[in-house]
Design a protein around this motif. Structure first.
Motif, mmCIF file in Angstrom:
data_model
loop_
_atom_site.group_PDB
_atom_site.id
_atom_site.type_symbol
_atom_site.label_atom_id
_atom_site.label_comp_id
_atom_site.label_asym_id
_atom_site.label_seq_id
_atom_site.Cartn_x
_atom_site.Cartn_y
_atom_site.Cartn_z
ATOM 1 N N TYR A 29 104.623 16.053 43.464
ATOM 2 C CA TYR A 29 105.658 14.959 43.238
ATOM 3 C C TYR A 29 105.060 13.737 42.560
ATOM 4 N N SER B 217 106.237 12.599 38.936
ATOM 5 C CA SER B 217 106.582 11.166 38.804
ATOM 6 C C SER B 217 105.930 10.297 37.439
ATOM 7 N N THR C 186 109.337 5.673 41.149
ATOM 8 C CA THR C 186 108.840 6.791 40.605
ATOM 9 C C THR C 186 107.496 6.209 39.969
ATOM 10 N N GLU D 211 114.391 10.059 37.272
ATOM 11 C CA GLU D 211 114.532 9.529 38.530
ATOM 12 C C GLU D 211 114.818 10.418 39.714
ATOM 13 N N SER E 291 107.645 11.903 34.637
ATOM 14 C CA SER E 291 108.945 10.995 34.545
ATOM 15 C C SER E 291 108.771 9.586 34.003
ATOM 16 N N SER F 299 103.954 7.678 40.715
ATOM 17 C CA SER F 299 103.181 8.149 39.842
ATOM 18 C C SER F 299 101.486 7.663 40.038
#
Lengths: 276, 316
Positions: B285, B289, B58, A123, B292, B62
């Protein structure tokens, strides 16, 4: 009988050898680190593990020429504040889950549990944006505010509070104690072992933070010790091993002392958590 | 966005108004609601801002292409997921992470058990050994990295000197892919041992001594006792430690960053390090993401298993 004694003796020798081998594996990195922190770097880079010049010079260099003391102070401040905040907020939310009756309590508790499944590491991107937008970057607050509370701490204290005998609550009600009074006069003192465990746990996890401070602090004024060491390693000549080892020793000695004294509480608390 | 994320939680608390029980003429828990807001409010707020919202965000990110500030620009659906799962470099990271996680868990648990078992015997000086065995608990990543970087150092390191003394060719620990992984695993296991030892040691103490006495009377061998009394008795703890170790290893970052920086040749480019690289070094990013989300799913599965098993034990 003598044969039995002989076997006993062999077993004992075997047992001690095993203990010594295991001890060597664990202790060598400590000893080697500590020992080289006393040697001049010139000798270390020659590959020598002995020197005629054993001194605390590396410590003097580390303290006077690097911000290591500042890093230590930053970490201590951040970890202590995080620890106190977690004790307060986790115990209060745990109290609500045990002693307060309100609708949706169980559902909220499951929501808390669910957050334990979400790794902070996954996060960091939105969290980085959040603290940047809040203007918290490169400040103590950025390393404290996201960790003011924890689902794990709440869960651990809830388990402890559930063990408090129901008679105490009844007695408290008869005495006319309000929830506040019952919370700090009865519940907290009664569960102090678990509270100490949470204290040790939250302090250590804050102390060991690495990724988050690395992303959010850019100056030595706020940088905690873990990222400070990284900084020293990359900035300083990587080969100044004596000084690097001295810095590591300066950092590790307080934790080892704290651990030595806190071990008892930590052990009992961890096992409580593990067994329940 | 933040207030939206926290509101549903507060609604649950305030909905109570409707269901006040008036049968006694008053509600004994009327005050509880106010206390609940006060006691639970701060924690919920923090969790909402720093745990719930970022998870949703997130997932959202994504599905997008992002600019270099991390703001979403073009919706691309599941494209990031497909491109990751068909990228050999990402699959390599996944495999490296699995190897790392499995190796770390197996060695941590096996050595931790041996440490705990040898430390239970009450013999002279045992307290010294117990303290040493738990000592790595006080070691943080950066200190562990410095200790082991020195040991693995190709020119002045203890291992190279040892190899040279034995007339063997020294290994380039941190610059050869297979050895770099080995070095990182050794350092991680070493760091984990203090915690693991303490937990196993506590568990072993709680095995009733009468079981061993009975076994001794029957003349059962020590190894039989270990496999048929000790292991089954502490199996819940072993399970607990394995899950914790697995989860923590999936999240490894510090040692990788300090010791190998994901190298050599991406051999130690584990999942979290990759997220860091893609997001904060490459500015991608959206892709980070996606990585993640995949990491979160993996960890959620393991945590869920842990809860299920712990829950079973509580009711049991």
């Amino acid at each position: 009988m003598t044969q039995y004694k002989k076997r006993e003796k062999i077993q004992r020798v075997f047992h001690y050898s095993l203990l010594v081998i295991l001890t060597i594996f664990i202790i060598i990195p400590f000893l080697l680190g500590f020992w080289t922190s006393l040697l001049p770097t010139a000798d270390i880079s020659k590959g020598a593990l002995w020197s005629s010049h054993i001194s605390l010079d590396n410590y003097v260099t580390a303290i006077t020429q690097t911000p290591i003391i500042r890093y230590l102070f930053n970490s201590l401040l951040i970890s202590l504040l995080t620890m106190f905040a977690q004790i307060i907020f986790c115990s209060m939310s745990a109290y609500s889950f045990v002693f307060l009756k309100f609708k949706g309590r169980d559902m909220l508790f499951y929501v808390f549990l669910a957050t334990m499944m979400l790794p902070f590491e996954a996060e960091v991107i939105p969290n980085f944006t959040t603290v940047r937008d809040l203007g918290l970057l490169n400040h103590y607050a950025v390393m404290i505010i996201p960790f003011l509370t924890s689902a794990f701490g709440t869960f651990m204290l809830r388990q402890a509070f559930l063990q408090i005998p129901a008679e105490l609550k009844e007695a408290g009600d008869i005495e006319g104690l309000s929830h506040w009074q019952y919370y700090y006069k009865v519940v907290m003192p009664y569960s102090r072992i678990s509270v100490y465990t949470l204290a040790a746990y939250s302090f250590l996890s804050s102390w060991n933070q690495y990724l988050w401070p690395m992303l959010t602090t850019f100056s030595d004024n706020f940088r905690p010790v873990q990222d400070g060491l990284r900084q020293l390693q990359s900035q300083e000549t990587f080969n100044n091993w004596g000084m690097i080892q001295a810095s590591a020793a300066i950092i590790i000695i307080p934790t080892l002392i704290a651990l030595f004294f806190g071990q008892h509480y930590f052990k009992s608390g961890l096992n409580e958590g593990a067994i329940k | 966005m933040e207030t939206q994320a926290k509101n549903p939680n507060f609604n649950i608390v305030s909905k109570k108004k409707k269901s006040v029980d008036l049968s006694l003429g008053y509600n004994p828990y009327a005050k509880d609601k106010r206390y609940a807001v006060l006691f639970l409010g701060p924690s919920l707020l923090i969790l909402a801002i720093f745990v719930f919202y970022p998870m949703l965000r997130t997932i959202y990110l994504s599905l997008f292409l992002t600019n270099n500030l991390g703001k979403p620009t073009v919706f691309i659906g599941l494209k990031n997921y497909f491109s990751l799962l068909s990228s050999s470099s990402y699959i390599n990271s996944l495999i490296a992470t699995l190897i790392y996680v499995i190796a770390v868990s197996i060695f941590t648990i096996a050595i931790g058990l041996i440490l705990a078992q040898t430390a239970t015997k009450k013999i002279a000086g045992i307290n010294f050994f117990r303290t040493v065995f738990s000592a790595t608990m006080g070691v943080s990543v950066s200190v562990a990295a410095i200790f082991w970087l020195f040991i693995f150092n190709p020119s002045v390191g203890l291992l190279s000197q040892l190899f040279t003394a034995l007339n063997l060719t020294p290994i380039n620990w941190l610059t050869e892919p297979g050895w770099a992984m080995t070095a990182v695993v050794i350092s991680t296991v070493w760091m984990n041992l203090g915690f693991t030892f303490l937990i196993f040691f506590g568990a072993l103490q709680s095995v009733p001594y009468t079981l061993y006495e009975a076994a001794q009377i029957e003349g059962v061998s020590k190894s039989y006792q270990f496999f048929h009394i000790t292991l089954p008795m502490i199996s819940p703890t072993i399970f607990f430690v394995s899950i914790i170790t697995l989860i923590e290893s999936f999240k490894s970052f510090g040692l990788i960053d300090l010791m190998t920086a994901g190298g050599p040749n991406n051999a130690t480019n584990l999942l979290v390090y990759r997220i860091y690289q893609d997001a904060f070094l490459n500015g991608n990013y959206g892709l980070a993401s996606t990585e993640s989300v995949i990491l979160a799913i993996i960890i959620a599965i393991f945590t869920f298993i842990q809860f299920k098993v712990l829950e079973k034990r509580v009711t049991y």
